[in-house]
Design an enzyme around this catalytic site. Structure first.
Site, PDB file in Angstrom:
ATOM      1  N   GLU A 290       0.820  -1.224   0.000  1.00 15.22           N
ATOM      2  CA  GLU A 290       0.000   0.000   0.000  1.00 15.22           C
ATOM      3  C   GLU A 290       0.845   1.261   0.000  1.00 15.22           C
ATOM      4  O   GLU A 290       0.840   2.013   0.981  1.00 15.22           O
ATOM      5  CB  GLU A 290      -0.861   0.027   1.266  1.00 15.22           C
ATOM      6  CG  GLU A 290      -1.886  -1.038   1.364  1.00 15.22           C
ATOM      7  CD  GLU A 290      -2.500  -1.112   2.761  1.00 15.22           C
ATOM      8  OE1 GLU A 290      -1.855  -0.686   3.738  1.00 15.22           O
ATOM      9  OE2 GLU A 290      -3.615  -1.599   2.861  1.00 15.22           O
ATOM     10  N   PRO A 291       1.592   1.521  -1.062  1.00 17.90           N
ATOM     11  CA  PRO A 291       2.386   2.753  -1.061  1.00 17.90           C
ATOM     12  C   PRO A 291       1.520   3.995  -1.247  1.00 17.90           C
ATOM     13  O   PRO A 291       0.590   3.988  -2.058  1.00 17.90           O
ATOM     14  CB  PRO A 291       3.321   2.569  -2.263  1.00 17.90           C
ATOM     15  CG  PRO A 291       2.640   1.578  -3.150  1.00 17.90           C
ATOM     16  CD  PRO A 291       1.749   0.731  -2.291  1.00 17.90           C
ATOM     17  N   TYR A 334       5.548  17.943  11.868  1.00 17.75           N
ATOM     18  CA  TYR A 334       6.578  16.889  12.025  1.00 17.75           C
ATOM     19  C   TYR A 334       8.002  17.422  11.902  1.00 17.75           C
ATOM     20  O   TYR A 334       8.942  16.634  11.730  1.00 17.75           O
ATOM     21  CB  TYR A 334       6.434  15.819  10.927  1.00 17.75           C
ATOM     22  CG  TYR A 334       5.049  15.328  10.637  1.00 17.75           C
ATOM     23  CD1 TYR A 334       4.311  14.625  11.587  1.00 17.75           C
ATOM     24  CD2 TYR A 334       4.471  15.522   9.385  1.00 17.75           C
ATOM     25  CE1 TYR A 334       3.046  14.153  11.297  1.00 17.75           C
ATOM     26  CE2 TYR A 334       3.208  15.038   9.084  1.00 17.75           C
ATOM     27  CZ  TYR A 334       2.507  14.362  10.043  1.00 17.75           C
ATOM     28  OH  TYR A 334       1.252  13.884   9.752  1.00 17.75           O
ATOM     29  N   CYS A 361      -1.196  33.151  10.719  1.00 16.68           N
ATOM     30  CA  CYS A 361      -0.962  33.889  11.949  1.00 16.68           C
ATOM     31  C   CYS A 361      -0.490  32.932  13.036  1.00 16.68           C
ATOM     32  O   CYS A 361      -1.254  32.550  13.930  1.00 16.68           O
ATOM     33  CB  CYS A 361      -2.239  34.602  12.361  1.00 16.68           C
ATOM     34  SG  CYS A 361      -1.883  35.876  13.534  1.00 16.68           S
ATOM     35  N   TYR A 390       0.489  14.006   1.396  1.00 16.80           N
ATOM     36  CA  TYR A 390       0.088  14.621   2.661  1.00 16.80           C
ATOM     37  C   TYR A 390       0.242  16.144   2.629  1.00 16.80           C
ATOM     38  O   TYR A 390       0.530  16.772   3.645  1.00 16.80           O
ATOM     39  CB  TYR A 390       0.850  13.995   3.842  1.00 16.80           C
ATOM     40  CG  TYR A 390       0.743  12.483   3.829  1.00 16.80           C
ATOM     41  CD1 TYR A 390      -0.451  11.850   4.148  1.00 16.80           C
ATOM     42  CD2 TYR A 390       1.824  11.678   3.447  1.00 16.80           C
ATOM     43  CE1 TYR A 390      -0.567  10.469   4.098  1.00 16.80           C
ATOM     44  CE2 TYR A 390       1.717  10.296   3.391  1.00 16.80           C
ATOM     45  CZ  TYR A 390       0.517   9.703   3.715  1.00 16.80           C
ATOM     46  OH  TYR A 390       0.405   8.340   3.666  1.00 16.80           O
TER      47      TYR A 390
HETATM   48  N1  LLP Z   1      -1.226   1.717   4.712  1.00 16.99           N
HETATM   49  C1  LLP Z   1      -1.612   2.091   5.940  1.00 16.99           C
HETATM   50  C2  LLP Z   1      -2.414   1.166   6.740  1.00 16.99           C
HETATM   51  C3  LLP Z   1      -1.260   3.349   6.450  1.00 16.99           C
HETATM   52  O1  LLP Z   1      -1.637   3.681   7.673  1.00 16.99           O
HETATM   53  C4  LLP Z   1      -0.494   4.231   5.652  1.00 16.99           C
HETATM   54  C5  LLP Z   1      -0.130   5.556   6.139  1.00 16.99           C
HETATM   55  C6  LLP Z   1      -0.119   3.810   4.367  1.00 16.99           C
HETATM   56  C7  LLP Z   1      -0.502   2.540   3.929  1.00 16.99           C
HETATM   57  C8  LLP Z   1       0.677   4.677   3.429  1.00 16.99           C
HETATM   58  O2  LLP Z   1       1.900   5.044   3.959  1.00 16.99           O
HETATM   59  P1  LLP Z   1       2.969   5.792   3.037  1.00 16.99           P
HETATM   60  O3  LLP Z   1       3.406   4.848   1.965  1.00 16.99           O
HETATM   61  O4  LLP Z   1       2.299   6.995   2.478  1.00 16.99           O
HETATM   62  O5  LLP Z   1       4.057   6.188   3.989  1.00 16.99           O
HETATM   63  N2  LLP Z   1       0.674  12.354   7.534  1.00 16.99           N
HETATM   64  C9  LLP Z   1       1.957  11.672   7.659  1.00 16.99           C
HETATM   65  C10 LLP Z   1       1.894  10.265   7.166  1.00 16.99           C
HETATM   66  C11 LLP Z   1       0.838   9.437   7.841  1.00 16.99           C
HETATM   67  C12 LLP Z   1       0.809   8.044   7.293  1.00 16.99           C
HETATM   68  C13 LLP Z   1      -0.379   7.322   7.779  1.00 16.99           C
HETATM   69  N3  LLP Z   1      -0.527   6.006   7.250  1.00 16.99           N
HETATM   70  C14 LLP Z   1       3.019  12.463   6.919  1.00 16.99           C
HETATM   71  O6  LLP Z   1       2.698  13.513   6.361  1.00 16.99           O
HETATM   72  O7  LLP Z   1       4.184  12.083   6.911  1.00 16.99           O
END
Ligand code: LLP
Length: 439
Positions: A290-291, A334, A361, A390
């Site tokens: 799940e990328p 972050y 602000c 994001y």
């Molecule tokens: N699968 C599941 C169950 C997840 O919880 C996530 C991300 C993904 C796949 C995808 O992850 P990725 O490949 O995008 O890293 N808002 C944060 C990231 C939160 C990720 C939440 N879950 C940021 O801006 O870094």
């Protein structure tokens, strides 16, 4: 200077993305503007998929649409043959509105509502990734009422947590997500699901973290899961048809980041699954990943116009742009780091240190601290790279700032895919106060 995907300097000394001049984009669509390099998204999607094809394995690469969900983005994911991970009724609705095939949608979430689950059942989506006991009972109840049946994966927490270069293993994982693999919770969930006439247990899912730069955590998670699969075959005659190892593959935001190519993450995952399947005499389960970030992150660039500047003598120079934490909350939330260039003067030496402030602000609304740019002037166009994941999806209306537009660029053409919010949009849900004072 590192340029992602199709970003390059054109003959006018401007940044060009997907063959389209950044200045043209800014003039036509305004700033701030999210610009997506479609060719790069396609390239990333293909490399994840090709690694599975090369190994001759059945697999699903599901785009985690939380990274950036919009009708056009979902349609692009469909065009590239991806599956889709959604985590809310809103993301599910977007997917269905985009015409995405329901059978390739996977529904996540640690607190799916009755209405959201009902929606998923009515759309006949591919599977629900079940997160907790309450959800199992809700699905059972809804299926009984309506006669639906549904495939599910069990989201488990394997006790492996990955952060960038490190991963940690914990016996008892402290997380709001999923069933603990190590304390009997997962077994209780299996026992609850297996007798159901409505819920079919397809397999297990785990997601060990985000922005991960090595493969050890995935390998360890696969090992831990197979140990359990071996036990469950014995105790429940349960064979997992699907093993979903989540997303979290890292990308390069700045030179500090050293991600692996997509193919390497997949190859190591395949290697680990194959080795464990062989060790425990299982046929190889279908592998799903799940990328999110790694499909769209570095394909996104935000264009801003520089406005006011402030000099703090002997300390720092601030240059403010026309967006900020309302379109990219990641630096504030972050301490995320980004690289940027002057899109209209790309060929000039970037030798003046400035800090890029947003217009919200809030003192914490800083996009980039201490970056080298050419001497910045009001009206300059600043391109901040790697804002594709994001960014828009976490954008907000703090200070009632309208959310920017989103443009897709490819082969010299630009395509508006999300309109800029207007001030009318900002007040469209507001209702007047009915004052009791007689006028
Ligand atoms: N699968 C599941 C169950 C997840 O919880 C996530 C991300 C993904 C796949 C995808 O992850 P990725 O490949 O995008 O890293 N808002 C944060 C990231 C939160 C990720 C939440 N879950 C940021 O801006 O870094």
């Amino acid at each position: 200077m590192f340029l992602h995907g199709t970003c390059r300097q054109n003959q006018h000394g401007h940044l060009e993305i997907g063959g389209v001049d950044a200045l043209y984009l800014a003039e036509n669509y305004g700033t701030p503007l999210y610009v997506y390099d479609v060719a790069l998204i396609r390239e990333r999607a293909k490399s994840f998929q090709q690694a599975f094809t090369a190994a001759g394995l059945r697999a699903q690469v599901a785009y985690a649409s939380k990274a950036f969900s919009s009708v056009a983005m979902i349609q692009l994911a469909q065009e590239e043959g991806l599956s889709l991970d959604v985590v809310s009724g809103g993301e599910l609705y977007t997917a269905i509105s985009a015409g995405f095939p329901a059978e390739r949608i996977h529904f996540h979430g640690n607190n799916k509502s009755r209405e959201e689950l009902q929606m998923a059942l009515e759309y006949h989506i591919g599977c629900i990734v079940v997160d907790n006991f309450y959800e199992i009972s809700l699905i059972e109840e809804l299926c009984k009422e309506s006669g639906y049946t549904v495939d599910v994966l069990l989201r488990i927490t394997p006790g492996v947590e990955a952060h960038t270069h490190d991963y940690i293993t914990t016996g008892q994982e402290d997380s709001k997500f999923g069933f603990d693999l190590n304390n009997g919770q997962t077994e209780r969930a299996i026992e609850q699901i297996l007798p159901s006439n409505h819920i079919r247990l397809l397999g297990v899912h785990c997601h060990i973290g985000s922005q991960i730069f090595d493969t050890a955590g995935f390998v360890l998670a696969a090992e831990k899961i197979f140990t359990k699969l071996d036990e469950w075959r014995e105790s429940y005659s349960f064979i997992s048809k699907v093993l979903n190892l989540g997303g979290g593959f890292g990308i390069r935001y700045t030179e500090e980041d050293e991600p692996l190519p997509a193919t390497v993450y997949v190859e190591k995952i395949i290697e680990a699954v194959k080795a464990n399947a062989e060790r425990y005499s299982f046929s190889i389960p279908e592998i799903w990943i799940e990328p999110g970030r790694s499909l769209v992150g570095d394909a996104g660039t935000t264009l801003y116009t520089v406005g006011a500047q402030k000099e703090v003598p002997g300390t720092r120079r601030y240059a403010a742009v026309d967006g900020g934490m309302s379109d990219n909350i990641r630096p504030a939330l972050y301490q995320a780091k980004y690289e940027a260039i002057s899109a209209n003067r790309i060929e000039e030496e970037h030798n003046t240190t400035v800090s890029i402030a947003g217009k919200c602000c809030e003192s914490g609304d800083m996009l980039i601290w201490d970056i080298d740019l050419p001497e910045v002037k009001a009206g300059d166009l600043l391109a901040v790279f790697c804002t594709g994941a994001y960014g828009y999806s976490m954008a907000n209306n703090y200070n009632r700032i309208p959310r920017p537009a989103v443009v897709f660029v490819e082969d010299g053409e630009a395509h508006l895919v999300i309109k800029r919010e207007t001030y009318e949009d900002i007040v469209k849900l507001d209702l007047p106060f009915k004052t009791k004072v007689k006028q």
